[in-house]
Scaffold this active site. Structure first.
Site, mmCIF file in Angstrom:
data_model
loop_
_atom_site.group_PDB
_atom_site.id
_atom_site.type_symbol
_atom_site.label_atom_id
_atom_site.label_comp_id
_atom_site.label_asym_id
_atom_site.label_seq_id
_atom_site.Cartn_x
_atom_site.Cartn_y
_atom_site.Cartn_z
ATOM 1 N N GLY A 160 -18.850 8.232 -2.409
ATOM 2 C CA GLY A 160 -17.756 8.175 -3.321
ATOM 3 C C GLY A 160 -18.198 7.237 -4.299
ATOM 4 C CB ALA B 277 -16.595 2.127 -3.271
ATOM 5 N N GLY B 278 -19.254 3.806 -2.703
ATOM 6 C CA GLY B 278 -20.658 3.774 -1.992
ATOM 7 C C GLY B 278 -21.823 4.268 -2.891
ATOM 8 N N GLY C 236 -21.082 6.879 2.683
ATOM 9 C CA GLY C 236 -20.035 6.966 1.760
ATOM 10 C C GLY C 236 -20.722 7.142 0.326
ATOM 11 C CE LYS D 64 -4.568 0.897 0.233
ATOM 12 N NZ LYS D 64 -5.499 -0.028 -0.019
HETATM 13 N N1 GLU Z 1 -7.424 0.246 -3.213
HETATM 14 C C1 GLU Z 1 -8.118 -0.886 -3.509
HETATM 15 C C2 GLU Z 1 -8.252 -1.844 -2.327
HETATM 16 O O1 GLU Z 1 -7.838 -1.323 -1.311
HETATM 17 C C3 GLU Z 1 -7.558 -1.416 -4.590
HETATM 18 C C4 GLU Z 1 -6.279 -2.074 -4.705
HETATM 19 C C5 GLU Z 1 -5.625 -2.338 -5.977
HETATM 20 O O2 GLU Z 1 -6.567 -2.576 -6.933
HETATM 21 O O3 GLU Z 1 -4.498 -3.021 -6.115
HETATM 22 O O4 GLU Z 1 -8.375 -3.015 -2.515
#
Ligand code: GLU
Length: 413
Positions: free
Chosen positions: A216, A218-219, A214, A102
Site C-alpha cells: 500500500g 507506506a509499504g 505491504g 483514533k
Molecule cells: N494514521 C497515521 C498514524 O497512525 C497518521 C495519523 C495522523 O497524521 O494524524 O500515525
C-alpha cells in the site's frame, strides 16, 4: 487487532523502568473520551446499511487530540482505543505538541461504491462534529482512508460549521490545503530512522537486503526508498502473496504491475517467484519491514524471523509475546511509535500551514521531517543504550515521562 492490553503491557514495562506511580499509570491509561455511533447510509441499490463507528480521544495533555480514521472490517472499540493511545505516545516521541486519538468504522470499504464511501465519510463527520476541530481533535487518513476521503470529511465539517477550517483534518489533497510531502511522509520518516540506526552500528545499507510486507502507500514507498539506498529488496508482499527474488526485485516494475493488475504476484518472472503471503516474514533478508496490518509477528511465528532488524511501519505488527522472543534472539525492533511517526509529523506541519496560511515547499517539509525523525531517534536510542532496554521500552518510557509531566503541570495528577 492491536488490542488495548498490548498498550497497557508496554506502558507498565516503561512505568516500572521509570518508577512512575500506579496512580499516574491509571490516570493515563484511561481514554479521556470514547465516542460511538451507528452510521446509516443509503446504498446505490436503494437499500440502507448501518456501520458501527468510533472516535477515541485518548489524551490531550500535550495538545489537541490527533489521529487517523480507519475503514476496516475489524475496527472495534478495543482496537481504536489501542491505536489512540499509540498516537499519544507517537506524537510525544517526536516532540510535536499534539495529543492522541483514533477513529474507525467497521466496514469493508472495498464493497462500497465511491458514492457510498463518500456518504459514509460525511456521516462520520456529522456524528462526531461537535468533538472535532482544529483546536479539539484533528483526524487524518489511516488504513483504507485517503486524501480524497479527507476532502469530503472537511467539506461536511465546514458546511456544518459554516466557515473554512482547513486545520480540522490533515492528509488532505494539495489543492485544498494538504501539505507537500505528506503522502510519502510515513515511509520517508521510517527510512530516516533506519538510516540513523544503521549509521550508529556502522552498517552500510547498500550491502544489506530487505523484505517488505505491504504494498500500500507506506509499504510501496518504503520499498522504493530502500532501493534508492542501494538496499536489495528481495521480498515484497501484498495480501495475496509474496514475490521473492534472491537477486533483488526491480521495485518500480513490481509496483507498476501491482498498480495495473492488483497484485505484486503478477510480476513473477524467471528471476522472481511467488510464495505465500506469510513467507515475507520468514525471508532471509537483513531488514524486515512490516507495513501492512497489526499482529503479523506473534508467539507462533516469531522464532521463524531471520532478519536482524525489524522496522515497524504498520501500527502494532508485533505482539508483546513475539516482542519478548525477538528480544531474546537479539533482533532489533524499531518500534511503530518511532518508525511510523513521520506521517503524523507532516500532519502537524500541514496543520501549522493551515493555521498560518503559509505554503511550505516540498524540500522544506522533507528537511524538517528529517530533522524531527533524527532527533527523535537519537533521544530514543540514547535512552535505550543508557538503560540497557529495547527501543520500544525507551520510546514508551520517554513518552510516559513527558505526558505525565504535562498532566502534572496541568494539575491533572
Ligand atoms: N494514521 C497515521 C498514524 O497512525 C497518521 C495519523 C495522523 O497524521 O494524524 O500515525
Amino acid at each position: 487487532m492491536a488490542a488495548f492490553h498490548y498498550f497497557t503491557h508496554n506502558l507498565r514495562k516503561s512505568a516500572e523502568l521509570l518508577g512512575v506511580s500506579d496512580t499516574a499509570i491509571d490516570v493515563f491509561k484511561t481514554p479521556d473520551r470514547t465516542l460511538r455511533a451507528d452510521l446509516t447510509i443509503a446504498l446505490d441499490d436503494g437499500g440502507t446499511a448501518t456501520f458501527p463507528a468510533y472516535r477515541v480521544q485518548f489524551n490531550n495533555a500535550r495538545g489537541p487530540y490527533k489521529g487517523g480514521i480507519r475503514f476496516h472490517p475489524a475496527a472495534d472499540e478495543d482496537e481504536v482505543s489501542a491505536l489512540a493511545a499509540m498516537m499519544a505516545v507517537k506524537c510525544t516521541v517526536v516532540g510535536i505538541p499534539l495529543g492522541g486519538a483514533k477513529g474507525g468504522v467497521a466496514v469493508d470499504p472495498k464493497k462500497l461504491s465511491r458514492a457510498e464511501l463518500f456518504a459514509l465519510s460525511r456521516a462520520y463527520v456529522r456524528a462526531f462534529a461537535e468533538h472535532l476541530g482544529p483546536d479539539i481533535d484533528i483526524p487524518a487518513p489511516d488504513v483504507y482512508t485517503t486524501p480524497e476521503i479527507m476532502a469530503v470529511m472537511l467539506d461536511e465539517y465546514e458546511s456544518i460549521m459554516g466557515k473554512s477550517l482547513p486545520g480540522m483534518i490533515t492528509g488532505k489533497p494539495l489543492s485544498i490545503g494538504g501539505s507537500e510531502a505528506r503522502d510519502t511522509a510515513t515511509a520517508r520518516g521510517a527510512i530516516t530512522v533506519l538510516e540513523a540506526l544503521l549509521k550508529d552500528r556502522g552498517l552500510n545499507p547498500s550491502q544489506m537486503s530487505a523484505a517488505v510486507q505491504g504494498a500500500g502507500n507506506a509499504g510501496a514507498e518504503a520499498a522504493h526508498l530502500l532501493q534508492g539506498l542501494g538496499t536489495s529488496v528481495i521480498a515484497l508482499a501484498d495480501s495475496r502473496g509474496t514475490l521473492v527474488s534472491e537477486k533483488g526485485l526491480d521495485v518500480e516494475a513490481v509496483l507498476a504491475t501491482k498498480e495495473l493488475s492488483g497484485s505484486v504476484l503478477n510480476a513473477a518472472s524467471a528471476t522472481a517467484h511467488q510464495e505465500s503471503a506469510a513467507a515475507v516474514l520468514e525471508s532471509n533478508a537483513d531488514i524486515l519491514v512490516p507495513a501492512a496490518l497489526e499482529e503479523q509477528i506473534t508467539g507462533a511465528n516469531a522464532e521463524k524471523v531471520r532478519a536482524s532488524i525489524i522496522l515497524e511501519i504498520a501500527n502494532g505488527p508485533i505482539t508483546p509475546e513475539a516482542d519478548d522472543l525477538l528480544k531474546t534472539h537479539a533482533i532489533t525492533v524499531i518500534p511503530d511509535v518511532l518508525a511510523n511517526a513521520g506521517g503524523v509529523t507532516v500532519s502537524y506541519f500541514e496543520w501549522i500551514q493551515n493555521r498560518t496560511g503559509e505554503r511550505w515547499s516540498h524540500s522544506a517539509v522533507e528537511t524538517k521531517l528529517t530533522e524531527t525523525m533524527q532527533k527523535a531517534y537519537r533521544e530514543v536510542a540514547d535512552f535505550a543504550r543508557e538503560r540497557g532496554v529495547t527501543l520500544r521500552e525507551a520510546a514508551y518510557a520517554l513518552a510516559l515521562t513527558r505526558i505525565v509531566d504535562a498532566m502534572k503541570v496541568r494539575g491533572r495528577l
